[in-house]
Design an enzyme around this catalytic site. Structure first.
Site, PDB file in Angstrom:
ATOM      1  N   GLU A 363      -3.238  61.537  23.338  1.00  0.00           N
ATOM      2  CA  GLU A 363      -2.841  62.297  24.118  1.00  0.00           C
ATOM      3  C   GLU A 363      -3.482  62.298  25.595  1.00  0.00           C
ATOM      4  O   GLU A 363      -3.984  63.168  26.177  1.00  0.00           O
ATOM      5  CB  GLU A 363      -3.705  63.829  23.627  1.00  0.00           C
ATOM      6  CG  GLU A 363      -2.902  64.194  22.529  1.00  0.00           C
ATOM      7  CD  GLU A 363      -2.910  65.558  21.668  1.00  0.00           C
ATOM      8  OE1 GLU A 363      -3.205  66.469  22.546  1.00  0.00           O
ATOM      9  OE2 GLU A 363      -2.594  65.654  20.628  1.00  0.00           O
TER      10      GLU A 363
HETATM   11  N1  COS Z   1       1.026  70.609  34.566  1.00  0.00           N
HETATM   12  C1  COS Z   1       2.445  70.981  35.105  1.00  0.00           C
HETATM   13  N2  COS Z   1       2.926  70.093  35.776  1.00  0.00           N
HETATM   14  C2  COS Z   1       2.592  68.896  35.941  1.00  0.00           C
HETATM   15  C3  COS Z   1       1.202  68.512  35.492  1.00  0.00           C
HETATM   16  C4  COS Z   1       0.404  69.586  34.724  1.00  0.00           C
HETATM   17  N3  COS Z   1      -0.706  69.312  34.061  1.00  0.00           N
HETATM   18  N4  COS Z   1       0.962  66.997  35.629  1.00  0.00           N
HETATM   19  C5  COS Z   1       2.001  66.734  36.445  1.00  0.00           C
HETATM   20  N5  COS Z   1       2.878  67.714  36.671  1.00  0.00           N
HETATM   21  C6  COS Z   1       4.129  67.550  37.288  1.00  0.00           C
HETATM   22  C7  COS Z   1       3.940  67.281  38.701  1.00  0.00           C
HETATM   23  O1  COS Z   1       3.434  68.289  39.586  1.00  0.00           O
HETATM   24  C8  COS Z   1       5.156  66.635  39.173  1.00  0.00           C
HETATM   25  O2  COS Z   1       6.236  67.616  39.460  1.00  0.00           O
HETATM   26  P1  COS Z   1       6.682  67.882  41.094  1.00  0.00           P
HETATM   27  O3  COS Z   1       7.133  66.591  41.283  1.00  0.00           O
HETATM   28  O4  COS Z   1       7.539  69.045  40.807  1.00  0.00           O
HETATM   29  O5  COS Z   1       5.405  68.367  41.896  1.00  0.00           O
HETATM   30  C9  COS Z   1       5.587  65.894  37.977  1.00  0.00           C
HETATM   31  O6  COS Z   1       4.831  66.557  36.881  1.00  0.00           O
HETATM   32  C10 COS Z   1       5.255  64.511  37.882  1.00  0.00           C
HETATM   33  O7  COS Z   1       4.079  64.473  38.197  1.00  0.00           O
HETATM   34  P2  COS Z   1       3.078  62.908  38.766  1.00  0.00           P
HETATM   35  O8  COS Z   1       3.926  62.610  40.102  1.00  0.00           O
HETATM   36  O9  COS Z   1       1.612  63.447  38.824  1.00  0.00           O
HETATM   37  O10 COS Z   1       3.580  61.989  37.690  1.00  0.00           O
HETATM   38  P3  COS Z   1       2.947  60.530  37.431  1.00  0.00           P
HETATM   39  O11 COS Z   1       4.160  59.734  37.035  1.00  0.00           O
HETATM   40  O12 COS Z   1       2.032  59.957  38.590  1.00  0.00           O
HETATM   41  O13 COS Z   1       2.173  60.769  36.023  1.00  0.00           O
HETATM   42  C11 COS Z   1       0.112  61.456  34.560  1.00  0.00           C
HETATM   43  C12 COS Z   1       1.019  61.854  35.855  1.00  0.00           C
HETATM   44  C13 COS Z   1      -0.371  60.009  34.630  1.00  0.00           C
HETATM   45  C14 COS Z   1      -0.771  62.377  34.599  1.00  0.00           C
HETATM   46  C15 COS Z   1       0.918  61.673  33.376  1.00  0.00           C
HETATM   47  O14 COS Z   1       2.179  60.675  33.438  1.00  0.00           O
HETATM   48  C16 COS Z   1       0.505  61.513  31.991  1.00  0.00           C
HETATM   49  O15 COS Z   1      -0.331  62.564  31.635  1.00  0.00           O
HETATM   50  N6  COS Z   1       0.357  60.433  31.435  1.00  0.00           N
HETATM   51  C17 COS Z   1      -0.026  60.420  30.071  1.00  0.00           C
HETATM   52  C18 COS Z   1       0.828  61.082  28.924  1.00  0.00           C
HETATM   53  C19 COS Z   1      -0.047  61.012  27.712  1.00  0.00           C
HETATM   54  O16 COS Z   1      -0.796  61.923  27.376  1.00  0.00           O
HETATM   55  N7  COS Z   1       0.645  60.168  26.583  1.00  0.00           N
HETATM   56  C20 COS Z   1      -0.014  60.238  25.483  1.00  0.00           C
HETATM   57  C21 COS Z   1       1.300  60.467  24.380  1.00  0.00           C
HETATM   58  S1  COS Z   1       1.018  61.999  23.742  1.00  0.00           S
HETATM   59  S2  COS Z   1       0.003  61.309  22.064  1.00  0.00           S
END
Ligand code: COS
Length: 380
Positions: A363
């Site tokens: 996660e």
């Molecule tokens: N709630 C709502 N929207 C969100 C959000 C959240 N918590 N986090 C990001 N977003 C939205 C952003 O606002 C953006 O949308 P807009 O372009 O419309 O503004 C979009 O999602 C993409 O976000 P961002 O540009 O920040 O994406 P990144 O590729 O930089 O990735 C992280 C952000 C690293 C935080 C994300 O990819 C992540 O959480 N990765 C891990 C995933 C994970 O937990 N994997 C484990 C699998 S489940 S066991």
């Protein structure tokens, strides 16, 4: 500010503690060894309301708050983190996702069974080449008018073999990047949907982790969650709450190991006295207790913020980052306090130490939590 739990919270915590002691403790070593988890125990957790803790009773849930969820997760995780991950995924990724963003039809059809534990759900985001970098989905969902056709592979899926309902994230329009991603409800048994062999893992070995294959799986359009292109935000929003669940799991693993170490240190004698009387051990206990209490504050604060309807993205990331670090470090200390016995399965702490590691990975890894926190800090 009020740090005390309500009578109702205390009752919920005691019910979870009682269940963990009487139902989960017997057989936990064997389940870890054989990588099994009987359906009967899942059914019992469903009967106690643990599979749909925060779901509205009108959909079959228990209608409790996030603080209750954390208390239940902590108690189950003290004994069996394989049981608690099943609870966590079903509650915060599947039930929450459907309740918050599903249509009324989707809730009636799927949530009502998932919230009671009659059915189990899985959340399918990770892929061989897209774990942390979640926007790089290789799984495709091509729009064919009244249905989508899904192709691809999902990895390390908790409840992967035993689920009835799978929430699958896939790319519909690559040109649109994360705005071209959708989330779908896929049912077990849909043609072309295959479940690969169970993973042989370091920890949470009782939990059911599989690779899933989608070969031209036809999914009706009404099974898409939210508007076209909402899938990535759906994943981020559900994972934000999921991280509170995993943080509570880490807290439980740490406090379970600490309680065992404390008890052992009051019984085991060396150099003519119980080992807790040696400062080397007493100081370890002091550090463990302090670190665990600090983790508890972060986990409870994140849950409290969610219950108040505040944004909890940073709070859940901080809770997971810190509680998982505490779980890893303090389970190692618990093994150390147990000495040679700590290395032996029947003392439980070696299992808790192995189980702790995954809380720093799934996660969102600790590194991903730092991305979320640092972005929040800089944005202000
Ligand atoms: N709630 C709502 N929207 C969100 C959000 C959240 N918590 N986090 C990001 N977003 C939205 C952003 O606002 C953006 O949308 P807009 O372009 O419309 O503004 C979009 O999602 C993409 O976000 P961002 O540009 O920040 O994406 P990144 O590729 O930089 O990735 C992280 C952000 C690293 C935080 C994300 O990819 C992540 O959480 N990765 C891990 C995933 C994970 O937990 N994997 C484990 C699998 S489940 S066991």
């Amino acid at each position: 500010m009020d740090f005390s739990l309500t009578e109702e919270h205390l009752m919920i915590r005691d019910a979870a503690r009682d269940f963990a002691q009487t139902e989960l403790l017997p057989g936990v070593i064997e389940r870890d060894d054989k990588q099994t988890f009987p359906q009967e125990l899942v059914r019992k957790m469903g009967e106690l309301g643990f599979m749909g803790i925060m779901v509205d009773p009108k959909y079959g849930g228990s209608g409790m708050d996030t603080i209750s969820y954390v208390l239940i997760m902590e108690e189950l995780s003290k004994i069996d983190a394989s049981a608690s991950v099943m609870v966590s995924v079903n509650n915060s990724l599947v039930c929450y996702g459907l309740e918050a963003y599903g249509t009324e039809e989707q809730k009636q059809k799927y949530l009502t069974k998932l919230a009671t534990g009659e059915q189990i759900g899985a959340f399918c985001l990770s892929e061989p080449e897209a774990g942390s970098d979640a926007t790089s989905q290789a799984t495709t969902a091509i729009d064919k008018g009244d249905h989508y056709v899904i192709n691809g592979t999902k990895n390390w899926i908790t409840n992967g073999g035993r689920s009835d309902v799978y929430l699958v994230i896939a790319q519909t329009d690559r040109e649109k990047g994360h705005r071209g991603i959708n989330a779908f409800i896929v049912e077990k048994g849909m043609p072309g949907f295959d479940i690969g062999p169970k993973e042989d893992k370091l920890g949470i070995r009782g939990s059911d982790t599989h690779t899933l294959q989608f070969n031209d799986v036809k999914v009706p359009k009404e099974n898409r969650i939210g508007e076209d292109g909402f899938g990535f935000k759906f994943a981020m929003k559900t994972l934000s709450g999921g991280r509170i669940g995993i943080a509570a799991q880490a807290l439980g693993i740490a406090s379970g190991a600490y309680e065992l170490a404390l008890k052992y240190s009051k019984e085991r004698k060396a150099f003519g006295t119980e080992i807790c009387n040696h400062q080397a051990i007493a100081f370890k206990l002091a550090d463990m207790y302090t670190e665990i209490e600090a983790a508890r504050m972060l986990v409870m604060k994140a849950a409290w913020q969610k219950d108040k309807g505040e944004n909890y993205d940073m709070a859940s990331a901080m809770a997971k980052l810190y509680a998982s670090k505490v779980a890893m470090e303090q389970t190692v200390e618990a093994v150390q306090i147990h000495g040679g016995n700590g290395f032996v399965k029947e003392y439980h702490v070696e299992r808790l130490m192995r189980d702790a590691k995954i809380t720093q990975i799934y996660e969102g890894t600790s590194e991903i939590q730092k991305i979320v926190i640092s972005r929040g800090v800089i944005k202000g």
